[in-house]
Design a protein around this motif. Structure first.
Motif, PDB file in Angstrom:
ATOM      1  N   LEU A   1       3.176  18.686  15.871  1.00 54.07           N
ATOM      2  CA  LEU A   1       2.555  19.885  15.277  1.00 54.07           C
ATOM      3  C   LEU A   1       3.521  20.595  14.330  1.00 54.07           C
ATOM      4  N   MET A   2       4.781  20.703  14.727  1.00 54.34           N
ATOM      5  CA  MET A   2       5.796  21.335  13.860  1.00 54.34           C
ATOM      6  C   MET A   2       5.992  20.523  12.576  1.00 54.34           C
ATOM      7  N   ALA A   3       6.087  19.205  12.715  1.00 55.37           N
ATOM      8  CA  ALA A   3       6.281  18.355  11.543  1.00 55.37           C
ATOM      9  C   ALA A   3       5.075  18.434  10.605  1.00 55.37           C
ATOM     10  N   ARG A   4       3.880  18.507  11.177  1.00 55.92           N
ATOM     11  CA  ARG A   4       2.669  18.649  10.357  1.00 55.92           C
ATOM     12  C   ARG A   4       2.679  19.991   9.623  1.00 55.92           C
ATOM     13  N   ALA A   5       3.076  21.047  10.314  1.00 56.90           N
ATOM     14  CA  ALA A   5       3.149  22.369   9.681  1.00 56.90           C
ATOM     15  C   ALA A   5       4.147  22.343   8.524  1.00 56.90           C
ATOM     16  N   TRP A   6       5.277  21.657   8.709  1.00 57.69           N
ATOM     17  CA  TRP A   6       6.256  21.524   7.623  1.00 57.69           C
ATOM     18  C   TRP A   6       5.649  20.742   6.450  1.00 57.69           C
ATOM     19  N   ALA A   7       4.983  19.620   6.747  1.00 59.11           N
ATOM     20  CA  ALA A   7       4.397  18.790   5.688  1.00 59.11           C
ATOM     21  C   ALA A   7       3.337  19.554   4.895  1.00 59.11           C
ATOM     22  N   GLN A   8       2.703  20.513   5.540  1.00 60.66           N
ATOM     23  CA  GLN A   8       1.672  21.312   4.874  1.00 60.66           C
ATOM     24  C   GLN A   8       2.246  22.588   4.257  1.00 60.66           C
ATOM     25  N   GLY A   9       3.575  22.731   4.311  1.00 64.90           N
ATOM     26  CA  GLY A   9       4.224  23.873   3.676  1.00 64.90           C
ATOM     27  C   GLY A   9       4.120  25.172   4.449  1.00 64.90           C
ATOM     28  N   GLN A  10       3.786  25.093   5.739  1.00 63.74           N
ATOM     29  CA  GLN A  10       3.587  26.307   6.537  1.00 63.74           C
ATOM     30  C   GLN A  10       4.873  26.823   7.175  1.00 63.74           C
ATOM     31  N   ILE A  11       5.846  25.937   7.396  1.00 65.01           N
ATOM     32  CA  ILE A  11       7.127  26.343   7.973  1.00 65.01           C
ATOM     33  C   ILE A  11       8.259  25.658   7.215  1.00 65.01           C
ATOM     34  N   LYS A  12       9.462  26.153   7.419  1.00 67.63           N
ATOM     35  CA  LYS A  12      10.630  25.549   6.780  1.00 67.63           C
ATOM     36  C   LYS A  12      11.099  24.329   7.580  1.00 67.63           C
ATOM     37  N   MET A  13      11.780  23.432   6.901  1.00 68.13           N
ATOM     38  CA  MET A  13      12.260  22.208   7.530  1.00 68.13           C
ATOM     39  C   MET A  13      13.192  22.490   8.698  1.00 68.13           C
ATOM     40  N   SER A  14      13.991  23.550   8.624  1.00 66.54           N
ATOM     41  CA  SER A  14      14.935  23.836   9.707  1.00 66.54           C
ATOM     42  C   SER A  14      14.214  24.019  11.047  1.00 66.54           C
TER      43      SER A  14
ATOM     44  N   VAL B   1       0.838  -1.196   0.000  1.00 69.01           N
ATOM     45  CA  VAL B   1       0.000   0.000   0.000  1.00 69.01           C
ATOM     46  C   VAL B   1       0.878   1.252   0.000  1.00 69.01           C
ATOM     47  N   ILE B   2       1.916   1.248   0.821  1.00 73.05           N
ATOM     48  CA  ILE B   2       2.822   2.393   0.899  1.00 73.05           C
ATOM     49  C   ILE B   2       3.480   2.653  -0.454  1.00 73.05           C
ATOM     50  N   GLY B   3       3.802   1.586  -1.161  1.00 72.87           N
ATOM     51  CA  GLY B   3       4.482   1.716  -2.444  1.00 72.87           C
ATOM     52  C   GLY B   3       3.705   2.471  -3.506  1.00 72.87           C
ATOM     53  N   VAL B   4       2.390   2.557  -3.360  1.00 69.36           N
ATOM     54  CA  VAL B   4       1.578   3.237  -4.376  1.00 69.36           C
ATOM     55  C   VAL B   4       0.976   4.553  -3.879  1.00 69.36           C
ATOM     56  N   GLN B   5       1.339   4.981  -2.680  1.00 76.11           N
ATOM     57  CA  GLN B   5       0.764   6.196  -2.119  1.00 76.11           C
ATOM     58  C   GLN B   5       1.652   7.405  -2.366  1.00 76.11           C
ATOM     59  N   ASN B   6       1.038   8.553  -2.346  1.00 74.03           N
ATOM     60  CA  ASN B   6       1.708   9.836  -2.443  1.00 74.03           C
ATOM     61  C   ASN B   6       2.489  10.076  -1.144  1.00 74.03           C
ATOM     62  N   ARG B   7       3.689  10.641  -1.250  1.00 72.29           N
ATOM     63  CA  ARG B   7       4.533  10.874  -0.066  1.00 72.29           C
ATOM     64  C   ARG B   7       3.868  11.769   0.969  1.00 72.29           C
ATOM     65  N   ARG B   8       3.185  12.770   0.507  1.00 74.40           N
ATOM     66  CA  ARG B   8       2.527  13.685   1.448  1.00 74.40           C
ATOM     67  C   ARG B   8       1.438  12.957   2.230  1.00 74.40           C
ATOM     68  N   VAL B   9       0.677  12.122   1.564  1.00 78.25           N
ATOM     69  CA  VAL B   9      -0.369  11.336   2.232  1.00 78.25           C
ATOM     70  C   VAL B   9       0.261  10.451   3.300  1.00 78.25           C
ATOM     71  N   LEU B  10       1.362   9.793   2.956  1.00 82.52           N
ATOM     72  CA  LEU B  10       2.043   8.924   3.913  1.00 82.52           C
ATOM     73  C   LEU B  10       2.587   9.714   5.090  1.00 82.52           C
ATOM     74  N   THR B  11       3.140  10.882   4.822  1.00 82.04           N
ATOM     75  CA  THR B  11       3.687  11.725   5.890  1.00 82.04           C
ATOM     76  C   THR B  11       2.586  12.141   6.853  1.00 82.04           C
ATOM     77  N   LEU B  12       1.470  12.592   6.321  1.00 80.93           N
ATOM     78  CA  LEU B  12       0.362  13.015   7.181  1.00 80.93           C
ATOM     79  C   LEU B  12      -0.222  11.841   7.952  1.00 80.93           C
ATOM     80  N   TRP B  13      -0.286  10.665   7.339  1.00 81.14           N
ATOM     81  CA  TRP B  13      -0.750   9.453   8.022  1.00 81.14           C
ATOM     82  C   TRP B  13       0.193   9.130   9.178  1.00 81.14           C
ATOM     83  N   ALA B  14       1.499   9.158   8.926  1.00 78.63           N
ATOM     84  CA  ALA B  14       2.483   8.870   9.975  1.00 78.63           C
ATOM     85  C   ALA B  14       2.369   9.890  11.110  1.00 78.63           C
ATOM     86  N   LEU B  15       2.106  11.145  10.774  1.00 78.13           N
ATOM     87  CA  LEU B  15       1.956  12.168  11.799  1.00 78.13           C
ATOM     88  C   LEU B  15       0.685  11.961  12.622  1.00 78.13           C
ATOM     89  N   ASP B  16      -0.366  11.436  12.000  1.00 76.50           N
ATOM     90  CA  ASP B  16      -1.572  11.080  12.767  1.00 76.50           C
ATOM     91  C   ASP B  16      -1.234  10.010  13.806  1.00 76.50           C
TER      92      ASP B  16
END
Length: 110
Positions: free
Chosen positions: A77-90, A38-53
């Protein structure tokens, strides 16, 4: 009566527990094959948000045991904000590294 797949992963987990491994499954585990497909066919952003849940659920368990420690929740919360493009990775990375340092100090699995 358990199926063959269930029996294999149970033996794998029991063996790892007996050897006092902290990681109970290898990346090639029979139990993880369906998830891997399932992971192999999913979008990276979807997987990231799922992992953050999932990480959010763990941080809630952690806070019940350590009510004055908010670092794991804030890190999620910080990692979710990064995944959603709200903050920089640093910014997220600093929180992640601080949380990892806390985890190394902890004696319990959560």
């Amino acid at each position: 009566m358990p199926g063959e797949k269930e029996t294999l992963w149970m033996k794998e987990v029991h063996g790892r527990i007996k050897r006092k491994n902290q990681i109970l499954f290898s990346k090639d585990s029979v139990l993880l094959q369906d998830l891997s497909a399932v992971i192999g066919v999913q979008n990276r952003r979807v997987l990231t948000l799922w992992a953050l849940d999932l990480a959010g659920e763990v941080s809630r368990i952690f806070e019940k045991r350590h009510p004055n420690q908010f670092l794991p929740r804030n890190t999620v919360l910080m990692a979710r904000a990064w995944a959603q493009g709200q903050i920089k990775m640093s910014a997220a990375k600093r929180a992640i590294l601080d949380c990892h340092a806390l985890a190394k100090e902890m004696k319990e699995p959560v």
